[in-house]
Design a protein around this motif. Structure first.
Motif, PDB file in Angstrom:
ATOM      1  N   ALA A  10      41.743  48.948  31.248  1.00  0.00           N
ATOM      2  CA  ALA A  10      41.148  47.616  31.127  1.00  0.00           C
ATOM      3  C   ALA A  10      40.258  47.330  32.333  1.00  0.00           C
ATOM      4  CB  ALA A  10      42.242  46.554  31.009  1.00  0.00           C
ATOM      5  N   MET A  11      40.711  47.715  33.525  1.00  0.00           N
ATOM      6  CA  MET A  11      39.936  47.475  34.735  1.00  0.00           C
ATOM      7  C   MET A  11      38.633  48.275  34.712  1.00  0.00           C
ATOM      8  SD  MET A  11      41.069  47.707  38.740  1.00  0.00           S
ATOM      9  CE  MET A  11      42.525  46.742  38.445  1.00  0.00           C
ATOM     10  N   GLN A  12      38.683  49.488  34.212  1.00  0.00           N
ATOM     11  CA  GLN A  12      37.448  50.281  34.093  1.00  0.00           C
ATOM     12  C   GLN A  12      36.429  49.540  33.247  1.00  0.00           C
ATOM     13  OE1 GLN A  12      39.058  53.937  32.491  1.00  0.00           O
ATOM     14  NE2 GLN A  12      38.609  55.019  34.391  1.00  0.00           N
ATOM     15  N   GLY A  13      36.895  48.967  32.138  1.00  0.00           N
ATOM     16  CA  GLY A  13      35.992  48.216  31.273  1.00  0.00           C
ATOM     17  C   GLY A  13      35.430  46.988  31.948  1.00  0.00           C
ATOM     18  N   LEU A  14      36.281  46.269  32.672  1.00  0.00           N
ATOM     19  CA  LEU A  14      35.825  45.055  33.345  1.00  0.00           C
ATOM     20  C   LEU A  14      34.841  45.365  34.474  1.00  0.00           C
ATOM     21  CD1 LEU A  14      39.207  43.116  33.476  1.00  0.00           C
ATOM     22  CD2 LEU A  14      37.202  42.536  32.095  1.00  0.00           C
ATOM     23  N   PHE A  15      35.041  46.472  35.177  1.00  0.00           N
ATOM     24  CA  PHE A  15      34.142  46.838  36.273  1.00  0.00           C
ATOM     25  C   PHE A  15      32.887  47.568  35.798  1.00  0.00           C
ATOM     26  CE2 PHE A  15      37.737  46.693  39.557  1.00  0.00           C
ATOM     27  CZ  PHE A  15      37.282  45.509  40.094  1.00  0.00           C
ATOM     28  N   SER A  16      32.852  47.966  34.531  1.00  0.00           N
ATOM     29  CA  SER A  16      31.716  48.752  34.033  1.00  0.00           C
ATOM     30  C   SER A  16      30.420  47.946  33.936  1.00  0.00           C
ATOM     31  CB  SER A  16      32.039  49.360  32.667  1.00  0.00           C
ATOM     32  OG  SER A  16      32.128  48.346  31.684  1.00  0.00           O
ATOM     33  N   CYS A  17      30.505  46.631  34.118  1.00  0.00           N
ATOM     34  CA  CYS A  17      29.305  45.805  34.035  1.00  0.00           C
ATOM     35  C   CYS A  17      28.356  46.065  35.205  1.00  0.00           C
ATOM     36  CB  CYS A  17      29.658  44.329  33.939  1.00  0.00           C
ATOM     37  SG  CYS A  17      30.499  43.699  35.388  1.00  0.00           S
ATOM     38  N   GLY A  18      28.854  46.736  36.254  1.00  0.00           N
ATOM     39  CA  GLY A  18      27.997  47.130  37.363  1.00  0.00           C
ATOM     40  C   GLY A  18      27.775  46.086  38.427  1.00  0.00           C
ATOM     41  N   LYS A  19      28.458  44.954  38.321  1.00  0.00           N
ATOM     42  CA  LYS A  19      28.300  43.916  39.335  1.00  0.00           C
ATOM     43  C   LYS A  19      29.072  44.301  40.592  1.00  0.00           C
ATOM     44  CE  LYS A  19      27.915  40.065  36.122  1.00  0.00           C
ATOM     45  NZ  LYS A  19      28.543  38.823  35.668  1.00  0.00           N
ATOM     46  N   ALA A  20      28.553  43.879  41.744  1.00  0.00           N
ATOM     47  CA  ALA A  20      29.276  44.066  42.998  1.00  0.00           C
ATOM     48  C   ALA A  20      30.445  43.090  43.024  1.00  0.00           C
ATOM     49  CB  ALA A  20      28.347  43.830  44.176  1.00  0.00           C
ATOM     50  N   HIS A  21      31.559  43.531  43.516  1.00  0.00           N
ATOM     51  CA  HIS A  21      32.748  42.690  43.539  1.00  0.00           C
ATOM     52  C   HIS A  21      33.234  42.496  44.963  1.00  0.00           C
ATOM     53  CE1 HIS A  21      33.281  42.614  39.209  1.00  0.00           C
ATOM     54  NE2 HIS A  21      32.949  43.879  39.203  1.00  0.00           N
ATOM     55  N   GLU A  54      36.346  40.801  47.509  1.00  0.00           N
ATOM     56  CA  GLU A  54      37.810  40.920  47.470  1.00  0.00           C
ATOM     57  C   GLU A  54      38.435  39.946  46.484  1.00  0.00           C
ATOM     58  OE1 GLU A  54      41.606  40.568  50.484  1.00  0.00           O
ATOM     59  OE2 GLU A  54      39.640  41.026  51.315  1.00  0.00           O
ATOM     60  N   HIS A  55      37.932  38.720  46.431  1.00  0.00           N
ATOM     61  CA  HIS A  55      38.488  37.722  45.507  1.00  0.00           C
ATOM     62  C   HIS A  55      38.261  38.145  44.059  1.00  0.00           C
ATOM     63  CE1 HIS A  55      39.620  33.955  43.666  1.00  0.00           C
ATOM     64  NE2 HIS A  55      38.461  33.938  43.041  1.00  0.00           N
ATOM     65  N   THR A  56      37.047  38.551  43.747  1.00  0.00           N
ATOM     66  CA  THR A  56      36.734  38.962  42.375  1.00  0.00           C
ATOM     67  C   THR A  56      37.555  40.183  41.978  1.00  0.00           C
ATOM     68  OG1 THR A  56      34.499  38.120  42.671  1.00  0.00           O
ATOM     69  CG2 THR A  56      34.854  39.565  40.795  1.00  0.00           C
ATOM     70  N   ALA A  57      37.740  41.120  42.905  1.00  0.00           N
ATOM     71  CA  ALA A  57      38.545  42.303  42.623  1.00  0.00           C
ATOM     72  C   ALA A  57      39.991  41.913  42.320  1.00  0.00           C
ATOM     73  CB  ALA A  57      38.483  43.280  43.786  1.00  0.00           C
ATOM     74  N   HIS A  58      40.531  40.946  43.068  1.00  0.00           N
ATOM     75  CA  HIS A  58      41.898  40.482  42.843  1.00  0.00           C
ATOM     76  C   HIS A  58      42.021  39.836  41.460  1.00  0.00           C
ATOM     77  CE1 HIS A  58      45.868  38.931  43.803  1.00  0.00           C
ATOM     78  NE2 HIS A  58      45.469  37.749  43.372  1.00  0.00           N
ATOM     79  N   VAL A  59      41.071  39.000  41.109  1.00  0.00           N
ATOM     80  CA  VAL A  59      41.080  38.338  39.805  1.00  0.00           C
ATOM     81  C   VAL A  59      40.957  39.383  38.685  1.00  0.00           C
ATOM     82  CG1 VAL A  59      39.772  36.763  38.305  1.00  0.00           C
ATOM     83  CG2 VAL A  59      40.214  36.146  40.683  1.00  0.00           C
ATOM     84  N   THR A  60      40.116  40.369  38.877  1.00  0.00           N
ATOM     85  CA  THR A  60      39.942  41.428  37.883  1.00  0.00           C
ATOM     86  C   THR A  60      41.222  42.236  37.722  1.00  0.00           C
ATOM     87  OG1 THR A  60      37.580  41.550  38.372  1.00  0.00           O
ATOM     88  CG2 THR A  60      38.540  43.427  37.231  1.00  0.00           C
ATOM     89  N   ALA A  61      41.894  42.536  38.823  1.00  0.00           N
ATOM     90  CA  ALA A  61      43.156  43.283  38.751  1.00  0.00           C
ATOM     91  C   ALA A  61      44.204  42.489  37.976  1.00  0.00           C
ATOM     92  CB  ALA A  61      43.657  43.607  40.148  1.00  0.00           C
ATOM     93  N   LYS A  62      44.313  41.187  38.250  1.00  0.00           N
ATOM     94  CA  LYS A  62      45.279  40.353  37.528  1.00  0.00           C
ATOM     95  C   LYS A  62      44.931  40.300  36.037  1.00  0.00           C
ATOM     96  CE  LYS A  62      47.499  36.973  39.290  1.00  0.00           C
ATOM     97  NZ  LYS A  62      48.853  37.298  39.617  1.00  0.00           N
TER      98      LYS A  62
END
Length: 66
Positions: free
Chosen positions: A30-41, A43-51
């Protein structure tokens, strides 16, 4: 208790080593899919994406039970 789905890649003959759980595997996918948009993340965005990834993994495990 969180349903972890058991081992993602069960190994026979390794009684004390279960490896990655199915929940972790689903969250990683799921995280691969969410990060595949290519946006820079940051620390906060990475935490939200992990959750969010683990929320999706939990939904996938629940769907398997139905």
């Amino acid at each position: 208790m969180i349903n972890d789905g058991g081992p993602a890649f069960p190994r026979t003959g390794w009684p004390n080593e279960t490896g990655m759980t199915l929940r972790d595997y689903f969250a990683a996918k799921a995280m691969q899919g969410l990060f595949s948009c290519g946006k820079a993340h940051d620390e906060h965005t990475a935490h939200v994406t992990a959750k969010a990834s683990y929320l999706m993994a939990d939904a996938m495990l629940k769907a398997r039970e139905a």
